[in-house]
Design an enzyme around this catalytic site. Structure first.
Site, mmCIF file in Angstrom:
data_model
loop_
_atom_site.group_PDB
_atom_site.id
_atom_site.type_symbol
_atom_site.label_atom_id
_atom_site.label_comp_id
_atom_site.label_asym_id
_atom_site.label_seq_id
_atom_site.Cartn_x
_atom_site.Cartn_y
_atom_site.Cartn_z
ATOM 1 N N HIS A 1 0.847 -1.195 0.000
ATOM 2 C CA HIS A 1 0.000 0.000 0.000
ATOM 3 C C HIS A 1 0.883 1.246 0.000
ATOM 4 O O HIS A 1 1.262 1.737 -1.056
ATOM 5 C CB HIS A 1 -0.932 -0.048 1.214
ATOM 6 C CG HIS A 1 -2.014 0.986 1.223
ATOM 7 N ND1 HIS A 1 -2.296 1.799 0.156
ATOM 8 C CD2 HIS A 1 -2.901 1.356 2.207
ATOM 9 C CE1 HIS A 1 -3.302 2.601 0.452
ATOM 10 N NE2 HIS A 1 -3.680 2.354 1.698
ATOM 11 N N HIS B 1 -3.367 -1.090 -11.649
ATOM 12 C CA HIS B 1 -4.091 -0.694 -10.448
ATOM 13 C C HIS B 1 -5.410 -1.444 -10.435
ATOM 14 O O HIS B 1 -6.028 -1.641 -11.486
ATOM 15 C CB HIS B 1 -4.342 0.823 -10.459
ATOM 16 C CG HIS B 1 -4.741 1.373 -9.129
ATOM 17 N ND1 HIS B 1 -6.012 1.218 -8.618
ATOM 18 C CD2 HIS B 1 -4.035 2.088 -8.198
ATOM 19 C CE1 HIS B 1 -6.074 1.823 -7.439
ATOM 20 N NE2 HIS B 1 -4.894 2.345 -7.156
ATOM 21 N N ASP C 1 2.361 5.700 -8.209
ATOM 22 C CA ASP C 1 3.633 5.391 -7.556
ATOM 23 C C ASP C 1 4.819 5.416 -8.511
ATOM 24 O O ASP C 1 5.965 5.509 -8.065
ATOM 25 C CB ASP C 1 3.558 4.013 -6.887
ATOM 26 C CG ASP C 1 2.471 3.947 -5.841
ATOM 27 O OD1 ASP C 1 2.444 4.834 -4.978
ATOM 28 O OD2 ASP C 1 1.645 3.009 -5.899
#
Length: 511
Positions: free
Chosen positions: A326, A365, A421
């Site tokens: 996460h 994702h 990210d």
């Protein structure tokens, strides 16, 4: 379209109803059917195949479920042309199985909207692109928590109240100073947030009853406390490992600039960060402020549903964010870029990914089946930071990796596109943050999202304590045997690793 959504629902239900036995009489099968039923199947029939379905027209807005084990049938209402209430299946003694909550919504929310197929992200209905371009973090925080953009007077009052709550109690600072110098900063912060609640016993439902947060003034005070104090606690954790004294907040500065001041100021009373870097970090804060029911936000809702105080609830959510799957994902991307090393090594790395020898981090994702809209903004922000601080050597590797992957059918057919990210870690690295500060920079803005969901959940009269079902697959009705008669195929003691000190003691006790 409607039929695709129905197929998605039936696939979810199929997983719910799967049985391990092969007997036809014990199996429950599901198929989408428009006209005819099969006696050997449980049939789900969507009665109306139009996009717009009236909520008032119950007959055309239902699923008809026939359980061929018993012959019983039920009508299950479809709400908003997109979901049904899973509790309807109690009527035929079935529960749904959804590992990881991949197709389950435990609550309704007005905070964040995501359309993963289109790469769309909106806070309270406002596109994320607009907010990053025209707004600031505290304005976005107000929007997320209270539902609307503040007026000019509300914004001034909001910023003033938060600035007045940036200081933390000296006892709390002393507690923070007791951690080891090499402690992970997020581990420190989680502990301090949890301890923060003990400084405000008037905000603890365990002491003053579950209805204390029905008073908006009490609720707002805790929201302001957490938003105001978290950058101070985070900056203290950063300076703790450097052996530097903690800086007191500078309430004359904006929220993000004050955070950078507490991180970096030495003995300069008028220290000011580069405004372009302040803006870059502000954009990153806005992008990370909320992302609907992600792992840590769901954790907060789960814990808070028990009537837990917001400080403990936020600490629990931050603990979920601590996980490498996460909050630690952007660090994993940097590690991946470093392992690749140079642009020339990218093609070989791509082949290793396709052969499942290594993992491609920062791509794909669960929600987005298109380019993550946050990644587009972050990529632009990265170049702004590099223009000030100089190029980050790993950006060339990242760009080449993205270029090759987006042209490769292996990745595009799997809807694997860069996510938030992929580039955020490069910005943090360029800004000089150590890797273990990355999840802290994620947490500071995400606390706003946590508090928005906490506030919304309190306002929701339908909220119940979270208590999911389980599907028990273990043994039953076993006998208790005395310890002298117990046997095991592997009668070995538990394995644990030993430190050098432990090894010395083990030898010493056996000479």
């Amino acid at each position: 379209n409607t039929m695709e959504r129905l197929i998605s629902i039936t696939n979810h239900l199929q997983a719910s109803f799967d049985c391990e036995e092969d007997s036809i009489s014990n199996n429950v099968n599901i198929e989408v059917s428009n006209n005819n039923n099969n006696n050997n199947e449980l049939v789900i029939n969507k009665c109306n195949n139009t996009e717009e379905i009236s909520e008032e027209n119950d007959d055309n807005n239902t699923l008809t479920v026939i359980d061929n084990r018993t012959g019983e049938s039920i009508n299950v209402k479809i709400h908003s042309n997109s979901y049904f209430n899973a509790q309807e299946f109690k009527r035929i003694n079935l529960i749904s199985y959804d590992n990881g909550y991949q197709n389950t919504a435990p609550a309704m929310s007005k905070i964040t909207f995501i359309d993963g197929s289109k790469g769309c992200l909106q806070y309270r209905g406002i596109p994320i692109e607009t907010l990053c371009e025209r707004s600031n973090f505290l304005e976005v925080a107000y929007l997320l928590i209270y539902g609307n953009l503040p007026t000019e007077n509300q914004q001034i009052d909001w910023e003033k109240k938060i600035a007045s709550h940036t200081y933390v109690h000296n006892n709390l600072m002393e507690l923070q100073a007791q951690f080891r110098h090499d402690s992970h900063p997020l581990g420190i912060i989680i502990s301090v947030i949890s301890a923060l609640g003990t400084f405000y016993p008037e905000a603890n439902p365990s002491l003053h009853g579950t209805k204390i947060f029905q008073k908006k003034s009490v609720r707002n005070k805790q929201i302001i406390r957490l938003i105001g104090k978290l950058p101070t606690i985070a900056a203290n954790a950063y300076r703790h490992r450097q052996g530097r004294p903690y800086n007191y907040p500078n309430t004359k500065l904006g929220y993000v600039e004050n955070f950078l001041y507490m991180l970096d100021a030495l003995n300069e009373t008028e220290y000011r960060s580069n405004p372009r870097l302040v803006h870059a970090l502000e954009v990153l804060f806005i992008l990370h402020a909320d992302h609907e029911f992600n792992c840590s936000t769901s954790c907060l809702r789960h814990v808070a549903s028990a009537g837990t105080d917001p400080f403990t609830s936020v600490a629990a959510a931050a603990s979920a964010l601590y996980g490498v799957n996460h909050g630690g994902a952007n660090e994993a991307c940097i590690r991946m870029f470093e392992s690749i090393g140079t642009v020339e090594n990218v093609p070989n790395f791509i082949e290793q990914v396709k052969n499942k020898e290594v993992k491609l981090m920062g791509f794909g994702h669960r929600v987005y089946k298109n380019y993550d809209p946050r990644a587009v903004i972050i990529k632009k922000t990265a170049y702004e930071v590099f223009s000030i601080l100089g190029d980050e050597p790993l950006i060339a590797v990242a760009l080449e990796l993205e270029k090759i992957a987006l042209k490769d059918e292996y990745f595009t057919s799997r809807n694997l596109y860069p996510n938030v990210d992929f580039y955020s870690g490069l910005i943090y690295k360029s800004l000089g943050f150590p890797f273990d500060m990355f999840p802290v920079l994620f947490l500071i803005p995400r606390v706003v999202g946590y508090l928005a969901h906490w506030n919304e959940q309190i306002n929701d009269s339908q909220t119940k304590i979270y208590r999911p079902k389980q599907i028990y697959i273990g043994e039953k009705d076993r006998e208790y045997t005395s310890i002298a008669t117990r046997k095991s195929e592997k009668d070995k003691n538990l394995s644990i690793y030993s430190s050098n000190f432990g090894k010395r003691r083990k030898v010493a006790l056996k000479f």
